[in-house]
Structures are given as structure tokens and as C-alpha cells.
Design a protein around this motif. Structure first.
Motif, short mmCIF file in Angstrom:
data_model
loop_
_atom_site.label_atom_id
_atom_site.label_comp_id
_atom_site.label_asym_id
_atom_site.label_seq_id
_atom_site.Cartn_x
_atom_site.Cartn_y
_atom_site.Cartn_z
N HIS A 28 -0.43 1.40 0.57
CA HIS A 28 -0.17 1.23 -1.31
C HIS A 28 1.41 2.04 -0.78
O HIS A 28 1.86 1.28 -1.56
N VAL A 82 -5.15 -1.95 -7.39
CA VAL A 82 -5.78 -1.93 -6.46
C VAL A 82 -7.31 -2.58 -6.78
O VAL A 82 -7.69 -1.89 -7.72
N VAL A 83 -8.53 -2.56 -5.51
CA VAL A 83 -9.53 -3.02 -5.66
C VAL A 83 -10.48 -1.62 -4.49
O VAL A 83 -11.00 -1.97 -4.73
N GLY A 84 -9.57 -0.79 -4.03
CA GLY A 84 -9.94 0.00 -2.81
C GLY A 84 -10.04 -0.18 -1.82
O GLY A 84 -11.85 0.14 -1.23
N THR A 85 -9.75 -1.02 -1.05
CA THR A 85 -10.18 -1.68 -0.15
C THR A 85 -10.08 -0.44 1.06
O THR A 85 -8.74 0.19 1.12
N ALA A 86 -10.26 -0.52 1.72
CA ALA A 86 -10.10 0.48 3.49
C ALA A 86 -10.92 -0.24 4.50
O ALA A 86 -12.16 -0.38 4.30
N VAL A 87 -10.58 0.40 6.25
CA VAL A 87 -10.85 -0.30 6.92
C VAL A 87 -10.58 0.85 7.99
O VAL A 87 -9.68 1.58 7.61
N ALA A 139 -12.19 -8.71 -0.88
CA ALA A 139 -10.70 -7.98 -1.41
C ALA A 139 -9.59 -8.56 -2.64
O ALA A 139 -9.41 -8.57 -3.50
N THR A 166 -9.71 -9.24 -6.71
CA THR A 166 -8.06 -9.61 -7.47
C THR A 166 -8.35 -10.56 -8.26
O THR A 166 -7.59 -10.46 -9.18
#
Lengths: 466, 466
Positions: free
Chosen positions: B316, B338-343, B420, B424
């Protein structure tokens, strides 16, 4: 034995073809309606039902040990679920006006007519077998069915020579090249096109070419096979092109498939330019209230170009089957179309595409910019960050994403899904630059390669159409 | 030395913070405007510019050999590109009305005022360090900066004992647990929450918990640390909770971060409920024409819930920097949210999430159905088909996708990108069921796990809101 039509008190569904689309439709319909409401009869001319044709290269190559692993549901399992699946029984005629199908028991030769209320056509595709001299010689193998795969494996176990020629360099061709490499063969791929993987643009196909040669595969492009030579015992000896002769102890045909629609055509059902059945979005054959079709025998709407395509792929066949099964049982579902996503691999090289190639975009009358970027699948500093190349097409003026092609190492291929969803949603490349994609060093550089390509595409469009 | 404001003939951009957001902004602005048009001065209080904080766990764990690999661009490289980057220089005051910043050279102690025409605030985040007894003892380490990482590595090389306690079980906590396992430590993770990975729902966090225990990590949940005990030479000896005491030769703090906005607050700039700066979509600080802010010090719009969140993530920060750099240089770009993606991963276990958890959806006033499915990352018959669990939330009535959480083996994590993009685009789970995702046995079952989850979500919604 078939009951006379007039005496039946419940509806009868007849399914022609016992593989992915047909049996998914039958199974879905059965889940929604019990045997008291709906009788289901399915005909399959082969020995197997519901098998994964896509898995055959991995069985031949030794990654999958056992043929039965490729069978999702056996005929007995289908029957136990209340589907009257008749194996080795070929449907030889569709009588649309009379609402009945004629079938022949391939063991006994007995024929009969079976009336239907609702009909599902899932006759699949047949491999292209050019009428070349020698094409039917022992040692020449297609790989469409489990029987084909078994025949090839039998040949391999009987053959001393280790030279394999694969004719065709599409998905089946490159996957079979990998399989034969894994079996310890010297592999030559003879390809009609300028580069392997004609589903990619030639510049991306070139990367596949180079990688395959790096694996020790001999790649012959721009080569039209003219005949197959046989030797001792009539067995295959060589593949001959206009320019050269390639010694072969075994030949694998990976030339692709065509919709199997002879029955449908004879019955007067509507076919498209690719000779596939034409359906509406509910997968009903156009103009026919009670006939559905799905899987490899139909054409599908390409959502990017707006025209019909023929794509033989298990994942579509399964979706078609689900949609048909729901509708046949009185529910409601649609298959809106495809964006043309495909993924494959040759050893460690991953190959993927979605949307339009340059050629497709030209054909659809679209003007576009195309960019190609080099990146890595993980953060550059992380171990095993493999290189990957991404090509992206975007339409002039609208900026709409038109297509993505990917060639690269581990983790490259399935990234095509990002573009597949963006295509489905009609996103512009500008919108794509701010996609919130998963980031962590073991998974991606801080700018995912798809984002890098989108940013380049935005720049390219800005230069062309400021 | 600074020129007096009135005498300058070209614009001056001042950037506060020399990491991802600040230096991306500076670099982008420099590409768009040369030194004759725009002067760029950047202040960084630390020793490093443009480094990958996300890479620190992999450096500590030994996957990345060298600290310098984590530095994307050194101060010298920035200066060679015409950015006057002043290292070890802390900005101590923002004078918004006077359009100037006060800075202190941390080596010499010298202070000065620097006027600006345009200001970028990229002060990042600071680690949470609860005011516990013993928290500053030798052997207790944060891992936010390269200096932190080096200090931890120095401690590890000097420490004989092999017991590590990690406080916190979010991304940093679980990644540091992996790092310490890789270094050969006995690892205990002390976690305040009911399960690790509070960015997942507890039922999915439980899967992470079990997998971490399977790796030999001792997981302690629902545990509030009350103090850190020290022993010989004042060094850390144990971590104490309300219920127990955990011997420790080294302690790693992985408790998370808060926006570093003390300067901005003192200057009267608008902060949100998470204490991050509030900006418009062009990343301009709300109500301030010539001040931009980005990276870990701002709040971002969550496109799914419509409310602001604080997410400290390099990907970001880099996007913010690009947007700010374009706008500062007179171009136009936005960061829509954002859509709050995390890995993330712990050894071979991949963990990913995007969109809303159950808790988030409740808080946002949304009613939803939630489904959890088990699948495999490849075709079930293909070698190394790893299990994966997908949880999916969809809104009642609209059917809109609200969130996806994934825990599984290789190939599981990055599938979150499919969701994600769908989030969006505002897709419904029904639309997702016909997504044309890449299919081939080495990459996916014929129904990709995301499709399986979408189909289950559709069924669940149909049962609830027929």
C-alpha cells in the motif's frame, strides 16, 4: 427395454454422453429431483464415465500411478445414485420431432429407441486425426480417452526404442512432451505453427520454445507432417514433414479436438462456425425448448470479444453440467460465458493465458496497446524467486483490459486468475493498478507482476491516446 | 542550509520519511519533473532508506543472507537521481501555516527550518511496546527496522540458550516464530487473542494454531503478558503472564504497529479513529491543499465496509507513493482504497485473507452467510495436492461477496487474489460461481476451491433468503 412414451407418469431425462458435462447434469438433476419425479437414462459409448481427460498426460508421465485415480465417479456409483447409465451403448440417431433417441449396444449390436421428455447432448469432442498415410499404424497414439492412455502405456512397455515424436504443440502436445521426457524418452515436437502454444502470441510462444529446448526437447516449428512411415510389422518408424524425417519409436498426436456434433447436425440442431452446438445462456440448444447441450460439443460466448469460441476444457464442461442439471430439474442457472483462461506447464515452466491474443483483438476489430514486462514470482531477495514474463493487452481509449499471457517459474501460472476476474468485471488497466493483491516476500514482490504490467499498460495507453 | 522561501524560483517538495511511501513519492515526482522545475528534499531519521520491513523475518530466519538485499534503493542512489535525501535527520515540527518543517541532525544536534511549497508526510508506524516492566531489557527485540533486525541477529549470535518467546501472534509474530524455528530455537508464542492471526476469524485461526503446534511451536492463547523478568547482567530471563512464566533467552515483540502521527497531530492535521492521518482519494491530507500523506501513517478506505482502517503494508505504501508523486508533480492519480488483502506463511502453511471477517461484517451492520469448505490446491490425484480450507462470507439478499479466508498448503495463499479482485468489482457469489479460472491438474481441481466455496455460499444464501 423402454417404456412407451404415452404410459409414463413421470418425466424422463435422456443424457447422451457419460463424461463431465453429461454426468454432472444428470447428477445435479438427480440431487434436485428424486427417482419418483424424474427418470434419468444416460448413454455412454466408451468404457468409462466421468473421467479426467486432462489428467491423462500425468498418468502417462508417471505422476499419477493408477488409471482409476482419474475416474471421478464410476458407472456403478452413478447407478447407485439412481441414474440408469448404460455403458458401451452408442446413440446413433436423435429424433427431435419424435422426442426419442436410437441407441446401439456395442457389445450385442442390439438397437432400440428410447423416448425422452428432456434431452441433454454431451457428446464431447473428437481428436483431430489428419488423414495422413500411416496415421493408423501401431505406435501412433491419441490421448483423449482412458483407453487411448492405456494403449499408449501398453505400447511404451513393449517398445525398446526411446525416440518419441509428438505432433502438435498446444496444451496436449506440450504436456505429452513433458510426460515422455519424464518416461526417459528423447522427444521431438513437430509443430505446424511458428511457435509452440498457439494459444499465446508468438513472442510469448518463443519463451516456451526456448524453455522446452532447455529441457532437451527438440522443437520443430513451421512443419507440416506429410506422412508417417512404418517399418517392421507395420509399426511406426518415422514422422515425415515437407523438409525432413524424424525417426520415431512412438508417435503421440496432440493436435487438438473438434466438437463431436455429427448426431446433432443430422438432427438439424444449430451449429456455429466452429461446428459446435449453439445454446442460450441457460445452455438450452437454441430454438429447442427441451434440449440442452454442454461440454466439449458446444460453442461458448467469449465475454471479451463478444463472439463464440470452441474450448474443450473439463472445468467448463463441469460448469455446463451444473447449469443444465439445475434447469432440467426446473431450477434456474446460467453459464454467462468465458474469458478464455487456460494454464499449463512443461516441467517447471508455467504457461497461462486469458482473454484475447493480439490476433484475436485484431479479428474482433479492437485497437489496443500491448506491453511485456519481466518480473519475479516472489520478492527478488527471497529464495527461489523465479523469473516470469507477463504480456498485457489493453484497449485504446476505454483502457479496458483485453488479455494477459504469462510464462514463468513456480507461482507464475495461477496469477492469470487475477486477470480472468478483472476481464469478467470489465476492469480497465488503470483500475487494476490499485488492486489490493496479496503481498508478502515469499509470495510476491511488493508490486505484483500483474500490477507492474497494468502500470506499464497505463503508460503505453497514455503515450498513444493522451 | 536552506534557501529563504521568498527567493526560490522553483517549487520545493519536502518529504518527511525516507521509506517506501516517501521515497516512492519523491522518485515518481522526480521522474515527472526534473531538478530545474522541482527541488526535492527528504528527511529520514534512521540509517536506511527504502527498505523492505516485510523482509526482516526472512533475513532473521536465514532465508535472506544479507541485509543489503532488503534495501530497494540506497540514500546514494536516491541522491544520484536528484533527491536531496538527508539521513539521520529527524523532523521535529511541522509548521503548516508557515509552510516549513523543523529538523534536527541526529549526529550533530543542529536544528534548522526548511520551507516547502508542497509537503509529503510519510512518517510510517511505530511498533506497539506496552509499558511492561522489563520491556527494555537486553534480549527483548522489536523487528520494525533494519537496525532492529541487526540487533536481534547480534543477540542471537551472542546467546547460548535456545529458548525464544514471541509476544504476539499476528503476521509479524507468526513469521518471527518461523524465523526462530529456522534458527533452531525452541519457540513459544504468547498471544493475547483466543487464536493466532486475529486478522482471521477464530475458527480459521484455530487451523493456524494446530499447524504451528505441529511444527513444534508452543502456542499460548488468551494470555496477557504482565512483565518480563531479567536475570544475570539485566538480560531477559522469562516472560510472565497472569497464569504462567515462560523461560526466554530471547524475546521478540510482534505486537503490531500504530500510525506514527505525533508530528501531524501537533500540527493540527486531521486524524481518524485509528490515529492515522485522513486523506482524500488523491492522498491529500483532508482540508490541506498542498500536503499529502501516505504509507503506514494514514488510514485507508475499506471498500467493503465503507469505513476507514489502518493497515501497515509495504504494497500500500508503494502505491500511495506513486499516487502522491504523480499529484505533487501536477499529474492525476488516486488510491481508491483497499479490500484488506494479506497473505503470509508459517513454514509450509499458507495463510491469507481479504475483505471482512465475521466481526467486521457485524460491526459494519451487514448480515451475511458464512461457509467453510475443504479442498485441495491441485487435482486430488496429482502429486502434492495439499489440503486447503476456504471460508467465505456473502451478504444476505444482495449476495455480494464480503470476504474470504484461506489456510492451506502450497498454492493456497495467492488464491486470495481471486477474491480480492471480485471484492473490488463488487461481485456476488453467484457471479463468482462461473468465473473462468485457470484449470489444469497441477494447478487446481476441476472446481477451483474458490469456486467450490462460492457455490456453497450460494446454497447457504438460498436456504436463508429463498
Amino acid at each position: 427395454m423402454s417404456m412407451s412414451h404415452g404410459n409414463r407418469t413421470k418425466e424422463r431425462l435422456v443424457v447422451v454422453g457419460g463424461d463431465a458435462a453429461g454426468m454432472s447434469a444428470a447428477s445435479r438433476a438427480r440431487r434436485l429431483k428424486g427417482p419418483d419425479e424424474l427418470e434419468i437414462i444416460a448413454f455412454e459409448r466408451g468404457h468409462f464415465s466421468s473421467f479426467s481427460a486432462c489428467g491423462i498426460p500425468y498418468w502417462v508421465g508417471g505422476d499419477v500411478a493408477d488409471r482409476d485415480q482419474l475416474i471421478a465417479r464410476s458407472p456403478e456409483e452413478h447407478r447407485a445414485r439412481g441414474i440408469d447409465l448404460r455403458m458401451r451403448t452408442e446413440v446413433t440417431e436423435l429424433d427431435v420431432d419424435g422426442r426419442r433417441v436410437r441407441s446401439r449396444d456395442l457389445e450385442s449390436g442390439a438397437e432400440e429407441w428410447t423416448p425422452y421428455d428432456k434431452l441433454v447432448i454431451a457428446t464431447g469432442a473428437r481428436p483431430v486425426r489428419p488423414p495422413l498415410p500411416g496415421i493408423d499404424a501401431p505406435g501412433v497414439h491419441g490421448v483423449q480417452t482412458l483407453d487411448d492412455g492405456q494403449a499408449l502405456l501398453d505400447t511404451l512397455s513393449r517398445t525398446e526404442g526411446r525416440r518419441a515424436v509428438v505432433i502438435g504443440a498446444g496444451y496436449i502436445g506440450v504436456e505429452m512432451a513433458e510426460a515422455m521426457i519424464n518416461r526417459g524418452y528423447e522427444v521431438t515436437v513437430v509443430n505446424r505453427g511458428t511457435e509452440p502454444m498457439a494459444t499465446l502470441d508468438p513472442d510469448m510462444g518463443r519463451l516456451v520454445h526456448d524453455a522446452m529446448e532447455g529441457l532437451g526437447i527438440t522443437m520443430v516449428n513451421d512443419a507440416e507432417v506429410t506422412k508417417i512411415l512404418t517399418g517392421e510389422g507395420g509399426r511406426v518408424r518415422a514422422v515425415v514433414t515437407e523438409d525432413a524425417e524424424y525417426p520415431a519409436d512412438v508417435v503421440v498426436l496432440g493436435i487438438g479436438v473438434r466438437p463431436e456434433t455429427a448426431l446433432a447436425e443430422a438432427a438439424g440442431l444449430p451449429l456455429g462456425t466452429h461446428r459446435g452446438l449453439l445454446t442460450d445462456l441457460a445452455m438450452r440448444v437454441r430454438g429447442h425448448e427441451d434440449i440442452w447441450a454442454g461440454g466439449d460439443c458446444v460453442e461458448v460466448l467469449d465475454l471479451v470479444s463478444g463472439s463464440e469460441r470452441h474450448i474443450a476444457l473439463g472445468t467448463h464442461a463441469n460448469k455446463h453440467g451444473q447449469v443444465i442439471g439445475s434447469n432440467v430439474a426446473g431450477g434456474y442457472a446460467t453459464f454467462p460465458g468465458v474469458v478464455g483462461t487456460a494454464v499449463s506447464k512443461v516441467c517447471d515452466l508455467e504457461i497461462a493465458r486469458t482473454g484475447l491474443r493480439e490476433k484475436d483483438a485484431h479479428r474482433a476489430g479492437l485497437r489496443f496497446e500491448s506491453v511485456t514486462i519481466e518480473a519475479t514470482s516472489r520478492a527478488g531477495y527471497y529464495p527461489d524467486a523465479d523469473p516470469m514474463t507477463v504480456k498485457m493487452l489493453a484497449e485504446l481509449r476505454t483502457g479496458r483490459l483485453l488479455g494477459v499471457q504469462i510464462v514463468g517459474g513456480e507461482g507464475a501460472g495461477k496469477r492469470v486468475d487475477i486477470a480472468a476476474v478483472a476481464l469478467t468485471a470489465g476492469m480497465t488497466v488503470e483500475q487494476m493498478t490499485s488492486l489490493d493483491l496479496g503481498y508478502a516476500p515469499p509470495f510476491s514482490p511488493v508490486w505484483d507482476p500483474i500490477l507492474v504490467a497494468a502500470r506499464q499498460a497505463v503508460s503505453a495507453l497514455r503515450r498513444t491516446t493522451p
